[in-house]
Design a protein around this motif. Sequence first.
Motif, short mmCIF file in Angstrom:
data_model
loop_
_atom_site.label_atom_id
_atom_site.label_comp_id
_atom_site.label_asym_id
_atom_site.label_seq_id
_atom_site.Cartn_x
_atom_site.Cartn_y
_atom_site.Cartn_z
N ILE A 389 0.88 -1.17 0.00
CA ILE A 389 0.00 0.00 0.00
C ILE A 389 0.91 1.22 0.00
N LEU A 390 1.07 1.83 -1.16
CA LEU A 390 2.08 2.87 -1.34
C LEU A 390 1.57 4.26 -0.98
N GLU A 391 0.27 4.41 -0.85
CA GLU A 391 -0.29 5.68 -0.36
C GLU A 391 -1.60 5.42 0.35
N ASN A 392 -1.74 6.02 1.51
CA ASN A 392 -3.00 6.09 2.24
C ASN A 392 -2.84 7.18 3.28
N GLY A 393 -3.82 8.05 3.41
CA GLY A 393 -3.67 9.12 4.38
C GLY A 393 -4.89 10.01 4.41
N LYS A 394 -4.83 10.99 5.28
CA LYS A 394 -5.97 11.89 5.50
C LYS A 394 -5.56 13.34 5.35
N SER A 395 -6.34 14.07 4.57
CA SER A 395 -6.12 15.50 4.41
C SER A 395 -6.83 16.27 5.52
N MET A 396 -6.17 17.32 6.00
CA MET A 396 -6.79 18.21 6.98
C MET A 396 -6.48 19.66 6.61
N LYS A 397 -7.44 20.52 6.86
CA LYS A 397 -7.22 21.94 6.66
C LYS A 397 -7.21 22.63 8.01
N ILE A 435 2.31 5.85 4.56
CA ILE A 435 1.44 6.99 4.80
C ILE A 435 1.75 8.10 3.79
N TRP A 436 0.72 8.62 3.17
CA TRP A 436 0.86 9.83 2.38
C TRP A 436 0.36 10.98 3.25
N SER A 437 1.20 11.99 3.45
CA SER A 437 2.56 12.11 2.95
C SER A 437 3.47 12.36 4.15
N PHE A 438 4.78 12.23 3.93
CA PHE A 438 5.68 12.42 5.05
C PHE A 438 5.60 13.84 5.59
N MET A 439 5.49 14.81 4.70
CA MET A 439 5.30 16.21 5.12
C MET A 439 4.29 16.85 4.19
N TYR A 452 -1.69 16.71 3.99
CA TYR A 452 -1.67 15.29 4.34
C TYR A 452 -0.49 14.93 5.24
N GLY A 453 0.42 15.85 5.47
CA GLY A 453 1.69 15.50 6.06
C GLY A 453 1.68 15.10 7.52
N LEU A 454 2.64 14.24 7.87
CA LEU A 454 2.95 13.99 9.28
C LEU A 454 3.72 15.18 9.85
#
Length: 505
Positions: A389-397, A435-439, A452-454
């Motif tokens: 699974i090369l990308e999975n993550g959550k967008s936040m504003k 996890i997408w994305s590292f930053m 999306y970043g950590l």
Amino acid sequence: MMDWVLSLIITISLALPFTGRCSHVYTRSDFPEDFAFGSGTSAYQWEGAATEDGRKPSIWDTFVNSRNLENGDIACDGYHKYKEDVQLMVETGLDAFKLSISWSRLIPNGRGPVNPKGLQFYKSFIQELVTHGIEPHVTLHHYDLPQALQDDYGGWLNRTIIEDFTAYADVCFREFGSHVKFWTTINEANIFTIGSYNDGITGPGRCSGNCMSGNSSTEPYIVGHNLLLAHASASRLYRQKYKDMHGGSVALSLYAIGFSPATSSKDDEMAAQRARDFYLGWMLEPLVYGDYPYVMRKTVGSRLPNFSEEESELVKGSSDFIGIIHYLAASVTNTKPNPTGYSDFYSDTGITLSYTCNITTSQCAVTPWALEGVLEYIKQSYGNPPVYILENGKSMKGDFQMQQKDTPRIEYLHVYIGAVLNAVRNGSDTRGYFIWSFMDVYELLGGYGPKYGLYYVNFSDTHLTRFPKLSAHWYSAFLKGDTTFLGSQGIAQLQNNFSSSSLVM
């Protein structure tokens, strides 16, 4: 298919209730010992330095600049800050990192001479990862074909691209292969094709609608065919020339939506299967069985290119693993044929999709069962190939404070990683999760809006300072086997403890 989908939804709902808190507790040690946990970025979204050291434009540069959209000219300036960013990866505890190579930085004209400065950058970046024990997963094409090839002969619409892509892959395999064991030829090949040649919303922006040029009735299928042949050609080259020397793997990456029928009617059940065939089977079926799904061949007819016997054998088995990109689910309703007779990819499917996601704002419902469903479907329908699974993550504003205290992202990651664990326990040969994305990066569809970043990136600061978000601390604790912050009570404790000055990676 309906019975196992419903069973899966019930199973995961019981195991991983999502009510704003995470109650199911698992640890890193519950996964297989060699399971890879990572994160990633891509060249155009992270590197910046768009005109430095010999890099020439890609189709993405042309696409955004011709439409006066936000661009990745500077992005995160990873081109200059990669050592700093690798250090953050080390502190986080990543096993692996997904990156992409800018073809137009390495070979500016798409063919011909290699750019020495571009070559040195990627050698240095990959070496930096390997030196610090981080496994590089390298993607060769992430939406950024050199504009020169688009201008010369139409890029992916022309079979000449197969030869040029294979030559580009050869340079990468030769120059970086001693340090890279995991290669992805094309990122989310199916959605790149639909977005670029059916919808016109990604470069080069071709469609039959509000585009300057294009044909949504035929071009998606021509491009999809050429993508598969280019991937298979590069894979064959690797096996013939580099496999024995480097022992790596070559794969294609696909965007996988979790489809379920809108009702229990037979029509909607059949429509849901048709959605799986058109969106996923379109490219996965040739990779596993050597030809397109029957429903596509029947529906699309002469607009769908045929594989010769030799091409079928070339494509079949050419992906050593399947890269999966997953963000959303959709319910599927059967629809009647378009009365106007106008054909594009969507009308060919004969379905209507209701997404659990606002595509424009990147705000998606939390549906971990959909990811588990995708993995189960691949296991049952395609012989259980290895999957990353090369990308999975959550967008936040939100503002800086909201971004740093990103508890909803932690809750999202918690249940999705839990869903992957369920799939692995049920026999799926899933071997990694990124996890997408590292930053925070430049997002291809949303610019600098979706985050999306950590790690938070202050794009208003000329130094583009990075700050860990709460999710970075949570992921780091999980990766290092620290159970303090796992489960709902641990997340609450992490949030209470968190401040930009008191918690250091």
